[in-house]
Enzyme design. Structure first.
Site, PDB file in Angstrom:
ATOM      1  N   SER A 134     -41.945  25.396 -11.933  1.00 16.80           N
ATOM      2  CA  SER A 134     -41.793  26.004 -10.599  1.00 16.80           C
ATOM      3  C   SER A 134     -42.961  26.406 -10.173  1.00 16.80           C
ATOM      4  O   SER A 134     -43.924  25.603 -11.495  1.00 16.80           O
ATOM      5  CB  SER A 134     -41.057  27.254 -11.621  1.00 16.80           C
ATOM      6  OG  SER A 134     -41.940  28.835 -10.987  1.00 16.80           O
ATOM      7  N   TYR A 158     -42.270  27.020  -3.749  1.00 14.17           N
ATOM      8  CA  TYR A 158     -42.970  28.120  -3.060  1.00 14.17           C
ATOM      9  C   TYR A 158     -43.974  27.242  -2.873  1.00 14.17           C
ATOM     10  O   TYR A 158     -45.161  27.431  -2.774  1.00 14.17           O
ATOM     11  CB  TYR A 158     -43.580  29.183  -4.082  1.00 14.17           C
ATOM     12  CG  TYR A 158     -43.167  29.712  -4.882  1.00 14.17           C
ATOM     13  CD1 TYR A 158     -41.066  30.346  -4.590  1.00 14.17           C
ATOM     14  CD2 TYR A 158     -42.765  30.249  -5.975  1.00 14.17           C
ATOM     15  CE1 TYR A 158     -39.986  31.238  -4.898  1.00 14.17           C
ATOM     16  CE2 TYR A 158     -41.894  30.559  -6.848  1.00 14.17           C
ATOM     17  CZ  TYR A 158     -40.294  31.353  -6.344  1.00 14.17           C
ATOM     18  OH  TYR A 158     -39.459  31.668  -7.367  1.00 14.17           O
ATOM     19  N   THR A 184     -37.822  26.269  -2.492  1.00 21.30           N
ATOM     20  CA  THR A 184     -37.218  27.751  -3.499  1.00 21.30           C
ATOM     21  C   THR A 184     -36.650  28.445  -1.526  1.00 21.30           C
ATOM     22  O   THR A 184     -38.576  28.758  -1.383  1.00 21.30           O
ATOM     23  CB  THR A 184     -37.654  28.536  -4.290  1.00 21.30           C
ATOM     24  OG1 THR A 184     -37.031  27.439  -5.236  1.00 21.30           O
ATOM     25  CG2 THR A 184     -36.427  30.011  -3.988  1.00 21.30           C
ATOM     26  N   LYS A 266     -33.375  25.373  -1.487  1.00 17.83           N
ATOM     27  CA  LYS A 266     -31.978  26.035  -3.258  1.00 17.83           C
ATOM     28  C   LYS A 266     -32.563  27.326  -2.472  1.00 17.83           C
ATOM     29  O   LYS A 266     -33.789  27.831  -1.556  1.00 17.83           O
ATOM     30  CB  LYS A 266     -33.405  26.298  -4.055  1.00 17.83           C
ATOM     31  CG  LYS A 266     -33.397  27.235  -5.283  1.00 17.83           C
ATOM     32  CD  LYS A 266     -33.853  26.607  -6.357  1.00 17.83           C
ATOM     33  CE  LYS A 266     -33.491  28.571  -7.800  1.00 17.83           C
ATOM     34  NZ  LYS A 266     -34.211  28.894  -7.597  1.00 17.83           N
ATOM     35  N   HIS A 290     -30.310  33.549  -6.242  1.00 22.07           N
ATOM     36  CA  HIS A 290     -32.101  33.802  -7.150  1.00 22.07           C
ATOM     37  C   HIS A 290     -31.296  34.089  -8.729  1.00 22.07           C
ATOM     38  O   HIS A 290     -32.132  35.396  -9.169  1.00 22.07           O
ATOM     39  CB  HIS A 290     -32.841  34.351  -6.403  1.00 22.07           C
ATOM     40  CG  HIS A 290     -34.573  33.728  -7.428  1.00 22.07           C
ATOM     41  ND1 HIS A 290     -35.048  32.976  -6.260  1.00 22.07           N
ATOM     42  CD2 HIS A 290     -35.142  34.216  -7.989  1.00 22.07           C
ATOM     43  CE1 HIS A 290     -35.771  32.472  -7.146  1.00 22.07           C
ATOM     44  NE2 HIS A 290     -36.392  33.472  -7.989  1.00 22.07           N
ATOM     45  N   GLY A 323     -25.655  32.330 -12.451  1.00 22.25           N
ATOM     46  CA  GLY A 323     -24.432  33.053 -13.360  1.00 22.25           C
ATOM     47  C   GLY A 323     -24.386  31.846 -14.236  1.00 22.25           C
ATOM     48  O   GLY A 323     -23.245  31.930 -15.339  1.00 22.25           O
ATOM     49  N   ARG A 325     -23.672  30.383 -18.046  1.00 25.47           N
ATOM     50  CA  ARG A 325     -24.239  31.335 -19.205  1.00 25.47           C
ATOM     51  C   ARG A 325     -23.176  30.061 -20.077  1.00 25.47           C
ATOM     52  O   ARG A 325     -24.012  30.098 -21.607  1.00 25.47           O
ATOM     53  CB  ARG A 325     -23.476  32.528 -19.487  1.00 25.47           C
ATOM     54  CG  ARG A 325     -24.304  33.527 -18.604  1.00 25.47           C
ATOM     55  CD  ARG A 325     -25.668  34.255 -19.023  1.00 25.47           C
ATOM     56  NE  ARG A 325     -26.358  34.229 -18.226  1.00 25.47           N
ATOM     57  CZ  ARG A 325     -26.615  34.345 -16.817  1.00 25.47           C
ATOM     58  NH1 ARG A 325     -26.936  33.063 -16.332  1.00 25.47           N
ATOM     59  NH2 ARG A 325     -27.905  35.338 -16.054  1.00 25.47           N
TER      60      ARG A 325
HETATM   61  C1  LIG Z   1     -37.788  34.957 -14.769  1.00 24.01           C
HETATM   62  C2  LIG Z   1     -37.338  33.771 -13.242  1.00 24.01           C
HETATM   63  C3  LIG Z   1     -38.059  33.506 -13.472  1.00 24.01           C
HETATM   64  C4  LIG Z   1     -38.062  32.439 -12.656  1.00 24.01           C
HETATM   65  N1  LIG Z   1     -38.589  31.752 -11.172  1.00 24.01           N
HETATM   66  C5  LIG Z   1     -38.509  31.357 -10.155  1.00 24.01           C
HETATM   67  C6  LIG Z   1     -39.164  30.273  -9.807  1.00 24.01           C
HETATM   68  O1  LIG Z   1     -40.678  30.166 -10.391  1.00 24.01           O
HETATM   69  N2  LIG Z   1     -39.112  29.084  -8.892  1.00 24.01           N
HETATM   70  C7  LIG Z   1     -37.175  29.523  -8.419  1.00 24.01           C
HETATM   71  O2  LIG Z   1     -37.141  28.899  -7.365  1.00 24.01           O
HETATM   72  N3  LIG Z   1     -36.277  30.085  -8.969  1.00 24.01           N
HETATM   73  C8  LIG Z   1     -36.892  31.289 -10.158  1.00 24.01           C
HETATM   74  N4  LIG Z   1     -35.940  31.615 -10.697  1.00 24.01           N
HETATM   75  C9  LIG Z   1     -34.965  31.607 -10.098  1.00 24.01           C
HETATM   76  C10 LIG Z   1     -33.760  30.694 -11.196  1.00 24.01           C
HETATM   77  O3  LIG Z   1     -34.141  29.369 -10.864  1.00 24.01           O
HETATM   78  C11 LIG Z   1     -32.649  30.548 -10.668  1.00 24.01           C
HETATM   79  O4  LIG Z   1     -31.766  30.394  -9.598  1.00 24.01           O
HETATM   80  C12 LIG Z   1     -31.531  31.451 -11.198  1.00 24.01           C
HETATM   81  O5  LIG Z   1     -32.421  32.205 -12.845  1.00 24.01           O
HETATM   82  C13 LIG Z   1     -30.451  32.004 -11.404  1.00 24.01           C
HETATM   83  O6  LIG Z   1     -29.896  33.009 -12.356  1.00 24.01           O
HETATM   84  P1  LIG Z   1     -29.430  32.894 -13.508  1.00 24.01           P
HETATM   85  O7  LIG Z   1     -30.340  32.898 -14.644  1.00 24.01           O
HETATM   86  O8  LIG Z   1     -28.545  34.511 -13.679  1.00 24.01           O
HETATM   87  O9  LIG Z   1     -28.661  31.972 -14.260  1.00 24.01           O
HETATM   88  C14 LIG Z   1     -36.166  33.272 -11.600  1.00 24.01           C
HETATM   89  C15 LIG Z   1     -35.541  32.817 -12.507  1.00 24.01           C
HETATM   90  C16 LIG Z   1     -36.147  34.742 -13.204  1.00 24.01           C
HETATM   91  C17 LIG Z   1     -34.706  34.935 -14.092  1.00 24.01           C
END
Ligand SMILES: Cc1cc2nc3c(=O)[nH]c(=O)nc-3n(C[C@H](O)[C@H](O)[C@H](O)COP(=O)(O)O)c2cc1C
Length: 395
Positions: A134, A158, A184, A266, A290, A323, A325
């Site tokens: 990230s 980003y 993203t 994304k 996300h 989602g 898991r």
């Molecule tokens: C704590 C956290 C931080 C995240 N940070 C980023 C990020 O920096 N860049 C990004 O593209 N997505 C980020 N995401 C989204 C994840 O890449 C992903 O799309 C998402 O968590 C998927 O959902 P799930 O964890 O419920 O399976 C983040 C998600 C979480 C939970």
């Protein structure tokens, strides 16, 4: 880029390892039902970091919908189909991986464990899975590349409002061996997140998750004083730059111009946007909401997957997250047409609970369950699953 397979043992080796360990009284340090890790992480973490990881937008309806969408599909096992020898390995946009699973970009991981993204990169390399770093990482692009070693690594952007900073980040990622860019689009401003709001908790404002911009020459060139000497001035420059981006489809040319490798968008949730991504010269998309962190009441990500696959399959790589898991979830997303999935929150809980070892455990459990599910339902190859491996279950 080729990730060396860690070994040729099947994913199910972890199942055997655990049972055999039991003969000398050992049991796994963490549960093998990955859906239970969130509760354990809640008990271990402070409320701020826990809320930041586990929380979603608004009432959490989209997060719940993401899970319900998986539950609505059921796997239909087939018999006597010779699925004793299975393969999970695949190649996505030139990146080899031991299974169709990548580690999703997750920002600010040092809030749950000091090793953060370094531990993630090491665990991913150990298992032959790509990691997607990230922009909001707690460690720099170069530090994570070093931890990743020979492993496959992608970089998530980003997209900063200042082109000079964007170009500098791309240049650094390329120089550090990141093969693929994931842009993203769904977080150009933060979603409405009550768990974070109630605690007034946003790590970036404290200079956490800012290692990449703060180490960037183009970003630093715009500061009168270095971030080390005036944290708030650096934060004040970065936060509006990376959350306030006015993105447009025609601006993608800039990325294409400065990134030679594959680019994925994304946050795609509509077939028309997937089509536009291809028309804009992109190589793939990540179907994602996300993790329900942006729009409460938004459609479940999995529910958008079949329509998007119908629109662009064969013309672009289609990855999926939001989602996932369990290994069975991976199976379902692949059957609905994803080329690979991104695992997200579960590995962060593994990191929170036991550092690199915890991530490794989570990944091995996921792959083992995927492998067993594949075999028991009569399939030998994870990459050739089709929707007829599933039916709609009862609501
Ligand atoms: C704590 C956290 C931080 C995240 N940070 C980023 C990020 O920096 N860049 C990004 O593209 N997505 C980020 N995401 C989204 C994840 O890449 C992903 O799309 C998402 O968590 C998927 O959902 P799930 O964890 O419920 O399976 C983040 C998600 C979480 C939970």
């Amino acid at each position: 880029m080729t990730t060396p397979a860690p070994d040729s043992v099947p994913a199910t080796a972890y199942q055997a390892e655990i049972y055999l360990g039991g003969l000398s009284g050992a049991v796994p340090a963490l549960p093998t039902d990955l859906t239970t890790l969130e509760q354990l992480a809640r008990e271990k973490l402070d409320a701020g970091p826990y809320g930041y990881v586990a929380g979603g937008a608004g009432s959490g309806a989209t997060m719940r919908a993401n899970r319900e969408a998986f539950d609505a599909w059921r796997i239909v096992p087939r018999m006597l189909r010779e699925a004793t020898k299975r393969t999970l390995a695949t190649t996505v946009l030139g990146t080899d991986m031991t299974a169709p699973v990548l580690l999703a970009p997750i920002g600010v991981q040092s809030i749950v464990h000091p090793d953060g993204e370094l531990a993630v990169a090491r665990a991913a390399t150990e298992l032959g899975l790509p990691t997607v770093l990230s922009t909001a990482s707690s460690y720099t692009i170069e530090e994570v590349a070093e931890a990743s070693g020979p492993g496959a690594r992608w970089f998530q952007l980003y997209w900063p409002t200042e082109d000079a900073v964007t170009i500098s980040l791309l240049r650094r990622a390329k120089a550090a061996g990141y093969s693929t860019l994931v842009v993203t689009l769904d977080t150009w401003t933060l979603g409405y997140r009550p768990l974070d709001l109630d605690q007034a908790y946003l790590p970036f404002l404290r200079g956490v998750g800012t290692a990449i911009p703060f180490s960037d020459p183009a970003f630093r060139a715009g500061l009168a004083v270095a971030p080390e000497d005036d944290l708030m001035a650096a934060v004040g420059r970065w936060v509006p730059m990376f959350t306030g981006t006015a993105l447009r489809w025609d601006r993608l040319d800039l990325l294409r111009e400065h990134w030679e490798g594959p680019i994925l968008l994304k946050g795609i949730q509509h077939p028309d946007d997937a089509r536009r991504a291809i028309e804009a010269g992109m190589d793939g998309i990540v179907v994602s909401n996300h993790g329900g962190r942006q729009i409460d009441g938004a459609v479940a990500a999995l529910d958008t997957l079949p329509g998007i696959v119908a629109e662009v399959a064969g013309q672009a790589a289609v990855l999926f997250d939001s989602g996932i898991r369990t290994g069975a979830d991976v199976f379902k997303a692949l059957a609905l047409g994803a080329d690979a999935v991104l695992l997200a929150r579960p590995y962060v809980y593994g990191l929170a609970l036991a550092g690199q070892h915890g991530i490794r455990h989570v990944l091995r459990c996921l792959l083992t369950e995927l492998d067993i599910t594949l075999g028991l339902s009569g399939h030998a190859d994870a990459t050739t699953l089709t929707p007829d491996a599933l039916v709609r279950g009862r609501p």
